[in-house]
Design a protein around this motif. Structure first.
Motif, PDB file in Angstrom:
ATOM      1  N   ASP A  10      43.506  40.831  34.252  1.00 50.66           N
ATOM      2  CA  ASP A  10      42.845  39.728  34.946  1.00 50.66           C
ATOM      3  C   ASP A  10      43.151  39.875  36.429  1.00 50.66           C
ATOM      4  O   ASP A  10      44.265  40.249  36.801  1.00 50.66           O
ATOM      5  CB  ASP A  10      43.358  38.377  34.423  1.00 50.66           C
ATOM      6  N   ASP A  11      42.182  39.583  37.295  1.00 49.19           N
ATOM      7  CA  ASP A  11      42.402  39.751  38.726  1.00 49.19           C
ATOM      8  C   ASP A  11      43.115  38.555  39.359  1.00 49.19           C
ATOM      9  O   ASP A  11      43.437  38.590  40.547  1.00 49.19           O
ATOM     10  CB  ASP A  11      41.083  40.025  39.456  1.00 49.19           C
ATOM     11  N   GLU A  12      43.383  37.522  38.578  1.00 52.46           N
ATOM     12  CA  GLU A  12      44.102  36.351  39.092  1.00 52.46           C
ATOM     13  C   GLU A  12      45.572  36.436  38.684  1.00 52.46           C
ATOM     14  O   GLU A  12      45.913  36.327  37.503  1.00 52.46           O
ATOM     15  CB  GLU A  12      43.482  35.065  38.560  1.00 52.46           C
ATOM     16  N   ILE A  13      46.429  36.640  39.672  1.00 47.72           N
ATOM     17  CA  ILE A  13      47.853  36.832  39.411  1.00 47.72           C
ATOM     18  C   ILE A  13      48.473  35.630  38.709  1.00 47.72           C
ATOM     19  O   ILE A  13      49.317  35.778  37.822  1.00 47.72           O
ATOM     20  CB  ILE A  13      48.613  37.108  40.724  1.00 47.72           C
ATOM     21  N   GLU A  14      48.038  34.421  39.088  1.00 46.62           N
ATOM     22  CA  GLU A  14      48.597  33.215  38.473  1.00 46.62           C
ATOM     23  C   GLU A  14      48.329  33.180  36.973  1.00 46.62           C
ATOM     24  O   GLU A  14      49.202  32.807  36.180  1.00 46.62           O
ATOM     25  CB  GLU A  14      48.012  31.955  39.131  1.00 46.62           C
ATOM     26  N   ILE A  15      47.117  33.571  36.589  1.00 39.14           N
ATOM     27  CA  ILE A  15      46.770  33.585  35.167  1.00 39.14           C
ATOM     28  C   ILE A  15      47.565  34.661  34.438  1.00 39.14           C
ATOM     29  O   ILE A  15      48.060  34.439  33.319  1.00 39.14           O
ATOM     30  CB  ILE A  15      45.255  33.792  34.982  1.00 39.14           C
ATOM     31  N   ASN A  34      46.209  43.746  37.171  1.00 38.54           N
ATOM     32  CA  ASN A  34      45.323  42.852  37.920  1.00 38.54           C
ATOM     33  C   ASN A  34      43.994  43.494  38.293  1.00 38.54           C
ATOM     34  O   ASN A  34      43.238  42.965  39.099  1.00 38.54           O
ATOM     35  CB  ASN A  34      46.023  42.301  39.163  1.00 38.54           C
ATOM     36  N   ASN A  35      43.705  44.657  37.713  1.00 36.60           N
ATOM     37  CA  ASN A  35      42.382  45.275  37.865  1.00 36.60           C
ATOM     38  C   ASN A  35      42.183  46.275  36.742  1.00 36.60           C
ATOM     39  O   ASN A  35      43.133  46.655  36.046  1.00 36.60           O
ATOM     40  CB  ASN A  35      42.234  45.951  39.229  1.00 36.60           C
ATOM     41  N   ASP A  53      39.781  39.879  31.144  1.00 36.69           N
ATOM     42  CA  ASP A  53      38.938  39.005  31.954  1.00 36.69           C
ATOM     43  C   ASP A  53      37.556  39.631  32.124  1.00 36.69           C
ATOM     44  O   ASP A  53      37.430  40.857  32.258  1.00 36.69           O
ATOM     45  CB  ASP A  53      39.598  38.790  33.316  1.00 36.69           C
ATOM     46  N   MET A  56      35.642  40.499  37.067  1.00 36.09           N
ATOM     47  CA  MET A  56      36.593  41.180  37.931  1.00 36.09           C
ATOM     48  C   MET A  56      35.840  42.058  38.918  1.00 36.09           C
ATOM     49  O   MET A  56      34.755  42.565  38.594  1.00 36.09           O
ATOM     50  CB  MET A  56      37.561  42.043  37.106  1.00 36.09           C
ATOM     51  N   LYS A 102      37.888  29.874  30.042  1.00 36.36           N
ATOM     52  CA  LYS A 102      38.714  29.260  31.089  1.00 36.36           C
ATOM     53  C   LYS A 102      38.104  27.922  31.507  1.00 36.36           C
ATOM     54  O   LYS A 102      36.881  27.827  31.612  1.00 36.36           O
ATOM     55  CB  LYS A 102      38.797  30.187  32.303  1.00 36.36           C
TER      56      LYS A 102
END
Length: 221
Positions: A10-15, A34-35, A53, A56, A102
């Motif tokens: 997933d490209d969202e670090i928080e997720i 993250n990619n 995800d 992306m 999401k």
């Protein structure tokens, strides 16, 4: 309990961090990316489940799923904010097993993952990917992408044996016993000829991965 390995992309670090923390509490081993560009296809076979995800940059989840579905047997679950029916159908048609929309709750994430791991009884395609080559361990065939490399039964056995023990050196006698058994009335020097033929066939596509270790034998590099 046997280790369960889960890959999250997933490209969202928080997720990524949220999912990793949730799943680690369930004693799963979690790898995060993250990619999709950094994915090493040769390593995908070690994972028991992939959370992927959809939206992306560079390489989206649908594209990655298409490219790896024949490489892996584990469940692939999309993480997506897309809710349109046609998007969901597209994802399922290219090999995804499920969707989690999401934003999702921790309880939902955990329940979906556990459910797929429990009921994962897919017949394994038994694929071994290495050095740009793909072994179908069930049909006993070797491919470079979609091109089948025409090996004899003995040649294939040598390749599979060495590839399964990548980096380990084997003597002519060890390889001969693996391929022909103890009772075969032949000289183990025939292995040299087989490897010569293997190299000629594979070198048409890539640099041959079978290395001679002088004075000892051969290894798959």
């Amino acid at each position: 309990m046997e280790d369960i390995n889960i890959l999250v992309i997933d490209d969202e670090i928080e997720i990524l961090n949220l999912i990793k923390n949730v799943l680690k509490k369930q004693d799963y081993k979690v790898t995060i990316k993250n990619n999709a560009i950094d994915i090493n296809k040769d390593e995908l076979i070690k994972f028991d489940l992939i959370l992927l995800d959809v939206m992306m940059p560079m390489i989206d989840g649908f594209t990655l799923c298409k490219s790896i579905r024949n490489e892996v047997d584990c469940p692939i679950i999309f993480l997506t904010a897309k809710t349109m029916e046609e998007d969901i159908l597209e994802g399922l048609s290219i090999g995804a097993d499920d969707y989690i929309k999401k934003p999702f709750s921790i309880l939902e994430l955990r329940a979906r993952v556990e459910a797929h791991l429990r009921r994962e009884h897919r017949e394994k395609q038994q694929i071994l990917s290495t050095n740009g080559l793909k072994f179908n361990l069930k049909s006993k065939e070797l491919y470079f992408y979609e091109k089948k490399i025409a090996l004899t039964k003995g040649e294939y056995k040598i390749c599979e044996y060495l590839a399964k023990h990548k980096g380990q050196v084997f003597t002519l006698e060890q390889i001969f016993i693996e391929v022909y058994g103890f009772d075969k009335e032949s000289d183990n020097s025939c292995i040299r000829e087989h490897i010569k033929n293997i190299r000629a066939k594979i070198n048409k596509y890539i640099e041959n991965p079978i290395e001679t270790v002088w004075g000892i034998g051969y290894k798959w590099i």
